[in-house]
Design a protein around this motif. Structure first.
Motif, PDB file in Angstrom:
ATOM      1  N   ILE A   6      -4.494  -3.050  -4.603  1.00 23.91           N
ATOM      2  CA  ILE A   6      -3.898  -1.724  -4.616  1.00 23.91           C
ATOM      3  C   ILE A   6      -3.754  -1.258  -6.063  1.00 23.91           C
ATOM      4  CG2 ILE A   6      -1.975  -0.299  -3.825  1.00 23.91           C
ATOM      5  CD1 ILE A   6      -3.298  -1.821  -1.530  1.00 23.91           C
ATOM      6  N   GLU A   7      -4.250  -0.064  -6.344  1.00 21.28           N
ATOM      7  CA  GLU A   7      -4.127   0.494  -7.692  1.00 21.28           C
ATOM      8  C   GLU A   7      -3.206   1.702  -7.661  1.00 21.28           C
ATOM      9  OE1 GLU A   7      -7.897   1.203  -9.534  1.00 21.28           O
ATOM     10  OE2 GLU A   7      -8.710  -0.692  -8.812  1.00 21.28           O
ATOM     11  N   GLY A   8      -2.392   1.823  -8.689  1.00 24.24           N
ATOM     12  CA  GLY A   8      -1.516   2.978  -8.833  1.00 24.24           C
ATOM     13  C   GLY A   8      -0.050   2.691  -8.579  1.00 24.24           C
ATOM     14  N   MET A   9       0.283   1.482  -8.146  1.00 25.62           N
ATOM     15  CA  MET A   9       1.692   1.137  -7.934  1.00 25.62           C
ATOM     16  C   MET A   9       2.335   0.811  -9.278  1.00 25.62           C
ATOM     17  SD  MET A   9       1.770  -1.293  -4.529  1.00 25.62           S
ATOM     18  CE  MET A   9       1.028  -2.708  -5.383  1.00 25.62           C
ATOM     19  N   ASN A  10       3.510   1.396  -9.533  1.00 16.51           N
ATOM     20  CA  ASN A  10       4.178   1.084 -10.793  1.00 16.51           C
ATOM     21  C   ASN A  10       5.676   0.844 -10.660  1.00 16.51           C
ATOM     22  OD1 ASN A  10       5.098   3.676 -10.455  1.00 16.51           O
ATOM     23  ND2 ASN A  10       3.691   4.562 -11.945  1.00 16.51           N
ATOM     24  N   CYS A  11       6.176   0.776  -9.400  1.00 18.54           N
ATOM     25  CA  CYS A  11       7.599   0.504  -9.204  1.00 18.54           C
ATOM     26  C   CYS A  11       7.822  -0.029  -7.788  1.00 18.54           C
ATOM     27  CB  CYS A  11       8.428   1.771  -9.430  1.00 18.54           C
ATOM     28  SG  CYS A  11       8.107   3.068  -8.218  1.00 18.54           S
ATOM     29  N   GLN A  12       9.051  -0.438  -7.522  1.00 15.62           N
ATOM     30  CA  GLN A  12       9.366  -0.981  -6.202  1.00 15.62           C
ATOM     31  C   GLN A  12       9.274   0.083  -5.111  1.00 15.62           C
ATOM     32  OE1 GLN A  12       8.736  -3.740  -5.894  1.00 15.62           O
ATOM     33  NE2 GLN A  12      10.320  -5.185  -6.135  1.00 15.62           N
ATOM     34  N   HIS A  13       9.502   1.332  -5.445  1.00 11.34           N
ATOM     35  CA  HIS A  13       9.348   2.404  -4.464  1.00 11.34           C
ATOM     36  C   HIS A  13       7.887   2.466  -4.005  1.00 11.34           C
ATOM     37  CE1 HIS A  13       8.556   6.521  -3.087  1.00 11.34           C
ATOM     38  NE2 HIS A  13       9.740   6.395  -2.522  1.00 11.34           N
ATOM     39  N   CYS A  14       6.968   2.303  -4.942  1.00 13.69           N
ATOM     40  CA  CYS A  14       5.540   2.285  -4.607  1.00 13.69           C
ATOM     41  C   CYS A  14       5.236   1.132  -3.646  1.00 13.69           C
ATOM     42  CB  CYS A  14       4.691   2.114  -5.863  1.00 13.69           C
ATOM     43  SG  CYS A  14       4.862   3.417  -7.083  1.00 13.69           S
ATOM     44  N   VAL A  15       5.787  -0.034  -3.939  1.00 15.33           N
ATOM     45  CA  VAL A  15       5.581  -1.210  -3.099  1.00 15.33           C
ATOM     46  C   VAL A  15       6.084  -0.935  -1.682  1.00 15.33           C
ATOM     47  CG1 VAL A  15       6.292  -3.607  -2.717  1.00 15.33           C
ATOM     48  CG2 VAL A  15       5.611  -2.852  -5.009  1.00 15.33           C
ATOM     49  N   SER A  16       7.264  -0.340  -1.582  1.00 13.78           N
ATOM     50  CA  SER A  16       7.838  -0.032  -0.273  1.00 13.78           C
ATOM     51  C   SER A  16       6.965   0.962   0.492  1.00 13.78           C
ATOM     52  CB  SER A  16       9.246   0.538  -0.432  1.00 13.78           C
ATOM     53  OG  SER A  16      10.107  -0.435  -0.939  1.00 13.78           O
ATOM     54  N   ALA A  17       6.467   1.977  -0.197  1.00 12.43           N
ATOM     55  CA  ALA A  17       5.633   2.988   0.448  1.00 12.43           C
ATOM     56  C   ALA A  17       4.352   2.367   0.988  1.00 12.43           C
ATOM     57  CB  ALA A  17       5.311   4.111  -0.537  1.00 12.43           C
ATOM     58  N   ASN A  33       2.896  -9.676   2.139  1.00  9.96           N
ATOM     59  CA  ASN A  33       3.356  -9.451   0.772  1.00  9.96           C
ATOM     60  C   ASN A  33       2.615  -8.264   0.174  1.00  9.96           C
ATOM     61  OD1 ASN A  33       4.792 -10.049  -1.625  1.00  9.96           O
ATOM     62  ND2 ASN A  33       3.046 -11.158  -2.448  1.00  9.96           N
ATOM     63  N   VAL A  34       3.343  -7.469  -0.593  1.00 11.28           N
ATOM     64  CA  VAL A  34       2.746  -6.459  -1.461  1.00 11.28           C
ATOM     65  C   VAL A  34       3.322  -6.750  -2.833  1.00 11.28           C
ATOM     66  CG1 VAL A  34       2.472  -4.014  -1.984  1.00 11.28           C
ATOM     67  CG2 VAL A  34       2.602  -4.757   0.405  1.00 11.28           C
ATOM     68  N   ASP A  35       2.472  -7.236  -3.732  1.00 16.00           N
ATOM     69  CA  ASP A  35       2.941  -7.691  -5.041  1.00 16.00           C
ATOM     70  C   ASP A  35       2.666  -6.645  -6.112  1.00 16.00           C
ATOM     71  OD1 ASP A  35       3.953 -10.081  -6.654  1.00 16.00           O
ATOM     72  OD2 ASP A  35       2.098  -9.533  -7.707  1.00 16.00           O
ATOM     73  N   LEU A  36       3.709  -6.189  -6.758  1.00 20.60           N
ATOM     74  CA  LEU A  36       3.597  -5.164  -7.784  1.00 20.60           C
ATOM     75  C   LEU A  36       2.794  -5.651  -8.985  1.00 20.60           C
ATOM     76  CD1 LEU A  36       4.396  -2.357  -8.833  1.00 20.60           C
ATOM     77  CD2 LEU A  36       6.510  -3.383  -9.686  1.00 20.60           C
ATOM     78  N   ASP A  37       3.068  -6.867  -9.442  1.00 19.63           N
ATOM     79  CA  ASP A  37       2.419  -7.375 -10.655  1.00 19.63           C
ATOM     80  C   ASP A  37       0.917  -7.569 -10.492  1.00 19.63           C
ATOM     81  OD1 ASP A  37       4.820  -7.391 -12.085  1.00 19.63           O
ATOM     82  OD2 ASP A  37       5.306  -9.413 -11.410  1.00 19.63           O
ATOM     83  N   SER A  38       0.512  -8.176  -9.393  1.00 20.55           N
ATOM     84  CA  SER A  38      -0.922  -8.433  -9.191  1.00 20.55           C
ATOM     85  C   SER A  38      -1.631  -7.278  -8.502  1.00 20.55           C
ATOM     86  CB  SER A  38      -1.118  -9.702  -8.353  1.00 20.55           C
ATOM     87  OG  SER A  38      -0.642  -9.496  -7.024  1.00 20.55           O
ATOM     88  N   GLY A  39      -0.856  -6.429  -7.812  1.00 28.51           N
ATOM     89  CA  GLY A  39      -1.457  -5.329  -7.072  1.00 28.51           C
ATOM     90  C   GLY A  39      -2.147  -5.774  -5.794  1.00 28.51           C
TER      91      GLY A  39
END
Length: 66
Positions: A6-17, A33-39
């Motif tokens: 996933i590209e474009g996530m930059n915060c926990q709100h993005c992860v939740s969405a 899992n949706v991991d912010l750091d690894s995308g």
């Protein structure tokens, strides 16, 4: 298990969405899992990959097979 990059996530709100969008796709048993750091998003079930990608894109992010 299906893995998406996933590209474009930059915060926990993005992860939740992204998590919520993936969970609504027909055939998804669990969003592991949706991991912010690894995308990386890990999804269990027999959902169509294109449907998963489309759900992520509808939220405003890009997704490809990992």
């Amino acid at each position: 298990m299906t893995k998406l990059k996933i590209e474009g996530m930059n915060c926990q709100h993005c992860v939740s969405a992204v998590n919520e969008a993936l969970a609504e796709v027909n055939g998804v048993e669990q969003v592991v899992n949706v991991d912010l750091d690894s995308g990386i998003a890990e999804i269990e079930g027999d959902a169509d990959t294109q449907a998963l990608v489309a759900a992520v894109r509808e939220e405003g992010y890009e997704a490809t097979m990992a």
